[in-house]
Scaffold this motif. Structure first.
Motif: not given
Length: 714
Positions: A64-74
């Motif tokens: 979940e954290e990696l997905q949040l980061a991926k989305t946030g980093f675009a």
């Protein structure tokens, strides 16, 4: 119509997310969009192919954290045939071709490695437990947030302290003692039914900086927290925290067997009392198998304890240790004690009460000691207990909330204070026996080690009130993980993650943070002055207060200003508190000429015309320090005014207004204290220090009856 509806919902979500980011809710987990195409090209391919070796609640948290980061980093989903990937797994579970390239043999259960393999194509995060993988994942994301190179990583990290704990001074009615960021985030009334998103975000934020425990309630404890009604609520929080490696702890009110049970005593040597605590421990562990144990404040400031039964701290701590030992629980027994009956220097009392019992506490007891012998002052010498109990595990207690440092109104970078204490040499085992080496067990090979921070967290939208209060929570976590970290590195790291990687921002703001604590010392308590704050709430100056029930609650007790001079004589001609330190410190500090000037008035009472190192009188130096503190806040304002382009509008405006408050109150401190001390020195203010705007009676008349952070039971 459907498309229009979805567009509206998307826009609402976007603006809600943007408002949340503007307000600072995301802390150091604000994975901001990476606009630089070079960085996008560098980082993005790895996130398109992530392999998680394992399936559990912690592995799901990592995913979940990696997905949040991926989305946030675009980072978009790549359509190329890139072979870049991230593999995350316990070393023994990794594919053989990868496993043989990773060494986790010497990093314990919580340590992690991050390695780039296959000519830069594969990043492997590994360790010996799933929580280690979580820490490693946050470590990798931290590298990306700072804009660091990740194509050649070879990181090996392990925590140097085992128990890294936040102490919440939260009451069951949701008030927070010494809390300056709103009410308690724990909504006890609606638990366990309502699990707020903040609980999970709290766990994420702590795991990201390596904190692995939380004491949910106030050390001035309420026995009700031990009842089934509340244990059910604590269990619900523990279940949220568990995937993030965070244990819950509770405070134990020593008189609970009387208040909750049908006993007429809380004597720690009474068999019925011992059984009562064992039964309570068994009941808690039946509901929360990974419950951490108890934090205890006893025989201090009116809290009940073993002394009323003519027992000792050892008797009380070991009784509770016996109750939690079968469950691998621990006891954190606070050493913040001073007695109404003891008229000796308050700085000596904890040492005198605990040193005779060195080596007599049970193996699962940590004696929790404040960083200084008085009480979380802007500057104190390290507590002498850290150099005098080689056979007892000592747990450091820092205060992250700013009780004596302007609350959340003032910008004060506390990692600088923490580092100063940790770096002090106790000489307990020869030269270079630093406080850090005492608490991490280096000097004694202690099996149990710990560090605690009194939390500055509340219901404010940004968690900490002051936007820069977040840096103190963050910095505590980083130093708890590694007490040898440089506060300058922590400042840079946080600034890059929180705001911007631009050198024109990071460099001046790092200097601002590092100088901020010294500014507060200058305009509040320079040259070793201490505890001269207004009473009870401790907000603003009150060096004149002399009418409280106990001598050591009065500021006049600590500065002892008179026509002959100012300062507290703690040498052998005074209270002799200096004798509690090792010989090299005694020898150095026994003379004012060799005492570091930052501690001068802590250890010596000196005449107003005493000549200092710069050739100026003590009086002139005190006055000039107060003025310097004011000027340093003005410099902070000037620096911050040039940073608008690097930060969001809300945080820029809020910090600007708070710095204006800080400047106004720095002048208040300067003028009030100099007005008071001048009546004794009978000397003119030196050039460069303005005359106070008002007379002394005006400053004495200022009251703050509703200053935040007061325990309603007082």
């Amino acid at each position: 119509m459907k498309l229009k509806k979805y567009l509206v919902l998307a826009l609402v979500g976007f603006f809600a997310f943007n408002i949340q980011a503007q307000q600072g809710y995301d802390l150091w987990l604000d994975y901001k969009k990476i606009d630089n195409p070079l960085y996008q090209e560098k980082y993005s391919p790895y996130f398109n192919n992530v392999e998680l070796v394992g399936n559990s609640s912690t592995m799901n948290a990592i995913k979940e954290e990696l997905q949040l980061a991926k989305t946030g980093f675009a980072f978009g989903d790549s359509t190329s045939n890139s072979n870049h990937k991230i593999i995350i797994g316990i070393q023994s579970n990794l594919p053989p071709a990868i496993k043989n390239k990773i060494n986790t043999e010497n990093i314990g259960e919580e340590g992690y490695t991050i390695n780039t393999l296959d000519n830069g194509e594969t990043i492997v995060v590994s360790g010996n437990s799933e929580v280690a993988l979580l820490y490693g994942t946050f470590g990798l994301l931290r590298e990306i947030q700072q804009g660091n190179e990740i194509s050649d990583l070879n990181i090996e990290e392990e925590p140097k302290i085992q128990k890294r704990v936040l102490n919440h001074w939260d009451n069951l009615d949701r008030t927070v003692e010494r809390g300056y960021a709103g009410f308690s985030i724990w909504d006890w009334h609606q638990l366990p039914g309502l699990i707020k998103p903040e609980y999970k975000d709290y766990a994420r934020a702590n795991a990201a900086i390596g904190i692995n425990g939380t004491v949910l309630v106030n050390v001035n404890s309420n026995a009700l927290i031990l009842t089934p009604h509340y244990i059910e609520k604590v269990k619900a929080l523990a279940e949220v925290f568990r995937p993030y490696g965070i244990q819950v702890y509770l405070t134990a009110r020593f008189s609970a067997p009387i208040e909750l049970g049908d006993l007429d005593t809380a004597d720690p040597l009474n068999e019925d009392v011992r059984k009562w605590w064992k039964d309570i421990a068994d009941e808690i562990y039946a509901e929360i198998p990974d419950f951490g144990g108890f934090l205890v404040k006893a025989d201090s400031e009116g809290q009940p304890g073993p002394f009323q039964y003519d027992r000792t701290h050892v008797d009380g701590a070991n009784m509770l240790a016996e109750a939690v030992a079968p469950h691998d629980g621990i006891i954190m027994w606070r050493a913040f004690v001073y007695s109404e009956e003891d008229t000796d220097d308050r700085a000596k009392q904890a040492y005198d009460q605990f040193i005779p019992y060195d080596g007599k506490f049970a193996d699962n007891v940590l004696v929790q000691v404040k960083n200084g012998a008085i009480d979380f002052q802007p500057r104190e010498p390290f507590h002498p207990m850290f150099g005098a109990m080689p056979d007892t595990p000592l747990m450091m207690e820092f205060q992250i909330t700013q009780e004596y440092l302007g609350f959340s109104s003032h910008l004060v970078f506390l990692p600088k204070l923490f580092e100063e204490v940790l770096d002090e040499d106790t000489f307990s085992d020869g030269e270079n026996s630093t406080v850090a080496k005492v608490i991490d067990g280096t000097n004694s090979n202690k099996k149990l080690t710990g560090i605690a921070g009194v939390a500055n967290i509340g219901t404010e939208k940004n968690w900490t009130g002051h936007p820069f209060g977040q840096a103190n929570w963050y910095g505590f976590g980083r130093l708890a993980w590694d007490p040898y970290m440089d506060s300058k590195d922590i400042a840079k790291e946080w600034l890059k993650i929180k705001f911007s990687n631009e050198d024109n921002f990071v460099k001046p703001m790092t200097e601002l943070l590092l100088n901020s604590r010294e500014a507060v010392v200058n305009y509040m308590t320079p040259l070793g002055l201490h505890h001269i704050m207004a009473t009870s709430h401790h907000y603003g100056p009150g060096p004149w207060v002399d009418d409280l029930g106990r001598p050591d609650w009065n500021p006049v007790y600590y500065h002892k200003a008179d026509e002959n001079g100012v300062g507290f004589d703690r040498t052998n001609s005074g209270s002799d508190a200096l004798s509690q330190y090792a010989k090299p410190i005694q020898e150095k500090y026994s003379s004012p000429e060799t005492t570091p000037e930052k501690y001068l008035l802590w250890f010596h009472h000196l005449p107003w015309d005493y000549e200092m190192e710069n050739g100026e009188s003590l009086w002139n130096n005190i006055a000039l320090h107060y003025q310097t503190g004011v000027e340093q806040v003005e410099e902070m304002q000037d620096t911050w005014a040039t940073m608008e382009q690097y930060v969001n509008e809300q945080e820029f405006e809020k910090t600007s207004m708070l710095l204006e408050i800080q400047l106004k109150e720095a002048k208040w401190w300067r003028d009030a204290c100099l007005s008071y001390f001048k009546q004794f020195s009978k000397m003119k203010l030196p050039a460069g220090v303005p005359e106070p705007e008002h007379d002394l009676e005006y400053y004495k008349s200022i009251e703050r009856p509703y200053a935040p952070g007061i325990n309603p039971s007082w």
